[in-house]
Design a protein around this motif. Structure first.
Motif, PDB file in Angstrom:
ATOM      1  N   ASP A 188      -0.129   8.694 -35.243  1.00  9.72           N
ATOM      2  CA  ASP A 188      -1.006   8.297 -36.331  1.00  9.72           C
ATOM      3  C   ASP A 188      -2.414   8.157 -35.754  1.00  9.72           C
ATOM      4  O   ASP A 188      -2.616   7.392 -34.814  1.00  9.72           O
ATOM      5  N   PRO A 189      -3.409   8.875 -36.310  1.00  9.61           N
ATOM      6  CA  PRO A 189      -4.775   8.787 -35.777  1.00  9.61           C
ATOM      7  C   PRO A 189      -5.283   7.358 -35.669  1.00  9.61           C
ATOM      8  O   PRO A 189      -5.923   6.987 -34.687  1.00  9.61           O
ATOM      9  N   LYS A 190      -4.994   6.540 -36.686  1.00  5.48           N
ATOM     10  CA  LYS A 190      -5.480   5.163 -36.644  1.00  5.48           C
ATOM     11  C   LYS A 190      -4.806   4.382 -35.527  1.00  5.48           C
ATOM     12  O   LYS A 190      -5.434   3.541 -34.873  1.00  5.48           O
ATOM     13  N   GLU A 191      -3.518   4.652 -35.302  1.00 10.27           N
ATOM     14  CA  GLU A 191      -2.814   3.973 -34.207  1.00 10.27           C
ATOM     15  C   GLU A 191      -3.399   4.384 -32.863  1.00 10.27           C
ATOM     16  O   GLU A 191      -3.535   3.560 -31.955  1.00 10.27           O
ATOM     17  N   ASN A 192      -3.724   5.661 -32.714  1.00  8.54           N
ATOM     18  CA  ASN A 192      -4.343   6.120 -31.468  1.00  8.54           C
ATOM     19  C   ASN A 192      -5.685   5.428 -31.245  1.00  8.54           C
ATOM     20  O   ASN A 192      -6.018   5.029 -30.131  1.00  8.54           O
ATOM     21  N   TYR A 193      -6.460   5.318 -32.318  1.00 11.13           N
ATOM     22  CA  TYR A 193      -7.760   4.649 -32.227  1.00 11.13           C
ATOM     23  C   TYR A 193      -7.564   3.175 -31.885  1.00 11.13           C
ATOM     24  O   TYR A 193      -8.285   2.614 -31.044  1.00 11.13           O
ATOM     25  N   THR A 194      -6.573   2.530 -32.506  1.00  8.29           N
ATOM     26  CA  THR A 194      -6.299   1.120 -32.223  1.00  8.29           C
ATOM     27  C   THR A 194      -5.930   0.924 -30.762  1.00  8.29           C
ATOM     28  O   THR A 194      -6.381  -0.029 -30.119  1.00  8.29           O
ATOM     29  N   ARG A 195      -5.114   1.846 -30.220  1.00  4.63           N
ATOM     30  CA  ARG A 195      -4.758   1.760 -28.801  1.00  4.63           C
ATOM     31  C   ARG A 195      -6.001   1.897 -27.920  1.00  4.63           C
ATOM     32  O   ARG A 195      -6.136   1.206 -26.908  1.00  4.63           O
ATOM     33  N   ALA A 196      -6.907   2.800 -28.312  1.00  2.00           N
ATOM     34  CA  ALA A 196      -8.138   2.984 -27.535  1.00  2.00           C
ATOM     35  C   ALA A 196      -8.999   1.724 -27.582  1.00  2.00           C
ATOM     36  O   ALA A 196      -9.577   1.320 -26.572  1.00  2.00           O
ATOM     37  N   VAL A 197      -9.074   1.086 -28.743  1.00  2.70           N
ATOM     38  CA  VAL A 197      -9.856  -0.149 -28.870  1.00  2.70           C
ATOM     39  C   VAL A 197      -9.209  -1.275 -28.067  1.00  2.70           C
ATOM     40  O   VAL A 197      -9.907  -2.067 -27.417  1.00  2.70           O
ATOM     41  N   ASP A 198      -7.875  -1.348 -28.094  1.00  6.02           N
ATOM     42  CA  ASP A 198      -7.179  -2.367 -27.303  1.00  6.02           C
ATOM     43  C   ASP A 198      -7.436  -2.166 -25.814  1.00  6.02           C
ATOM     44  O   ASP A 198      -7.611  -3.139 -25.057  1.00  6.02           O
ATOM     45  N   LEU A 199      -7.442  -0.907 -25.372  1.00  7.58           N
ATOM     46  CA  LEU A 199      -7.744  -0.613 -23.972  1.00  7.58           C
ATOM     47  C   LEU A 199      -9.173  -1.028 -23.647  1.00  7.58           C
ATOM     48  O   LEU A 199      -9.439  -1.604 -22.589  1.00  7.58           O
ATOM     49  N   LEU A 200     -10.079  -0.763 -24.588  1.00  7.74           N
ATOM     50  CA  LEU A 200     -11.472  -1.165 -24.412  1.00  7.74           C
ATOM     51  C   LEU A 200     -11.572  -2.679 -24.263  1.00  7.74           C
ATOM     52  O   LEU A 200     -12.294  -3.184 -23.383  1.00  7.74           O
ATOM     53  N   ARG A 201     -10.845  -3.404 -25.097  1.00 10.71           N
ATOM     54  CA  ARG A 201     -10.861  -4.864 -25.022  1.00 10.71           C
ATOM     55  C   ARG A 201     -10.369  -5.342 -23.657  1.00 10.71           C
ATOM     56  O   ARG A 201     -10.954  -6.250 -23.047  1.00 10.71           O
ATOM     57  N   THR A 202      -9.302  -4.709 -23.162  1.00  7.31           N
ATOM     58  CA  THR A 202      -8.757  -5.074 -21.850  1.00  7.31           C
ATOM     59  C   THR A 202      -9.772  -4.837 -20.746  1.00  7.31           C
ATOM     60  O   THR A 202      -9.947  -5.683 -19.850  1.00  7.31           O
ATOM     61  N   VAL A 203     -10.447  -3.702 -20.811  1.00  9.69           N
ATOM     62  CA  VAL A 203     -11.476  -3.386 -19.807  1.00  9.69           C
ATOM     63  C   VAL A 203     -12.585  -4.422 -19.851  1.00  9.69           C
ATOM     64  O   VAL A 203     -13.046  -4.905 -18.812  1.00  9.69           O
ATOM     65  N   MET A 204     -13.033  -4.773 -21.059  1.00 10.73           N
ATOM     66  CA  MET A 204     -14.116  -5.757 -21.201  1.00 10.73           C
ATOM     67  C   MET A 204     -13.721  -7.113 -20.641  1.00 10.73           C
ATOM     68  O   MET A 204     -14.517  -7.804 -20.006  1.00 10.73           O
ATOM     69  N   GLU A 205     -12.475  -7.493 -20.872  1.00  9.64           N
ATOM     70  CA  GLU A 205     -11.994  -8.790 -20.362  1.00  9.64           C
ATOM     71  C   GLU A 205     -11.925  -8.782 -18.844  1.00  9.64           C
ATOM     72  O   GLU A 205     -12.224  -9.798 -18.200  1.00  9.64           O
ATOM     73  N   ARG A 206     -11.532  -7.653 -18.273  1.00  9.68           N
ATOM     74  CA  ARG A 206     -11.375  -7.594 -16.818  1.00  9.68           C
ATOM     75  C   ARG A 206     -12.712  -7.584 -16.088  1.00  9.68           C
ATOM     76  O   ARG A 206     -12.814  -8.065 -14.961  1.00  9.68           O
ATOM     77  N   VAL A 207     -13.738  -7.018 -16.714  1.00  7.53           N
ATOM     78  CA  VAL A 207     -15.029  -6.942 -16.023  1.00  7.53           C
ATOM     79  C   VAL A 207     -15.927  -8.133 -16.362  1.00  7.53           C
ATOM     80  O   VAL A 207     -16.996  -8.279 -15.765  1.00  7.53           O
ATOM     81  N   SER A 208     -15.509  -8.965 -17.308  1.00 11.09           N
ATOM     82  CA  SER A 208     -16.342 -10.111 -17.678  1.00 11.09           C
ATOM     83  C   SER A 208     -16.132 -11.271 -16.729  1.00 11.09           C
ATOM     84  O   SER A 208     -15.155 -11.341 -16.002  1.00 11.09           O
TER      85      SER A 208
END
Length: 208
Positions: A188-208
């Motif tokens: 599902d395109p939206k699910e793929n996008y959601t996974r990408a946003v979740d990965l982005l959130r994880t990256v932001m948390e790790r570098v903050s």
């Protein structure tokens, strides 16, 4: 009642013409190549004038992808503004997704997938459309930040800068998701996008 019926008929006719031009453009590009799928050739295949073509699409590339030439839906912005969560990243990501998904034909997945597999460079067209609206979206997100804890005391300029950064990172997540969409028939395109946003959130948390 008759006036409402007339509006409904016009909308259905416009939608039908939109889909006819899109199908002609996508199929022609697959058959004769993107370079040879000119506006005149697409218009001829769809049995419309070139003038009519440009009433629906800004370019042949947009027609091949089924991206309309309209502006971002103010109704969508109002809806998202009235249904915000406590998660700013989620809200901005939803706004970006709404702009992109509203601009494309939803029920021609197989045709669009084949076009993108043959011409992956066209993926950037959707990003360009969203980027062209960043000024409008930036103001929307900046307004959202004005009522968000942690940003309320910032100046309007600071909130706009923060909004532009949020939009940029969500667009980056969209690029990742868009690269995956044409390769994943079952996803599902939206699910793929959601996974990408979740990965982005994880990256932001790790570098903050």
């Amino acid at each position: 009642m008759n006036e409402m019926a007339d509006v409904g008929i016009r909308e259905r006719k416009r939608a039908a013409t939109f889909r006819t031009i899109y199908a002609a453009a996508a199929e022609l590009a697959l058959e004769v190549g993107l370079d040879n799928a000119t506006v005149d050739a697409i218009s001829g295949r769809a049995n419309v004038s070139s003038r009519t073509f440009f009433n629906y699409f800004a370019s042949k590339e947009d027609a091949v992808l089924g991206i309309d030439s309209g502006e971002v839906s103010e109704e969508a912005i109002e809806h998202l503004s009235n249904h915000r969560s406590d998660d700013v990243l989620h809200d901005v990501a939803s706004l970006v997704y709404s702009v992109v998904s509203d601009s494309t034909i939803a029920d021609s997945r197989d045709l669009r997938r084949r076009v993108l597999e043959k011409y992956p460079q066209l993926l950037i067209r959707q990003i360009m459309r969203v980027s062209a609206m960043e000024d409008r979206l930036g103001l929307v997100v900046a307004d959202w930040l004005g009522s968000t804890k942690g940003f309320a005391e910032d100046s309007a300029e600071e909130r706009l800068e923060a909004a532009q950064i949020l939009l940029s990172v969500c667009l980056a997540a969209m690029r990742v998701a868009m690269k995956k969409w044409p390769r994943d028939d079952s996803g599902d395109p939206k699910e793929n996008y959601t996974r990408a946003v979740d990965l982005l959130r994880t990256v932001m948390e790790r570098v903050s």
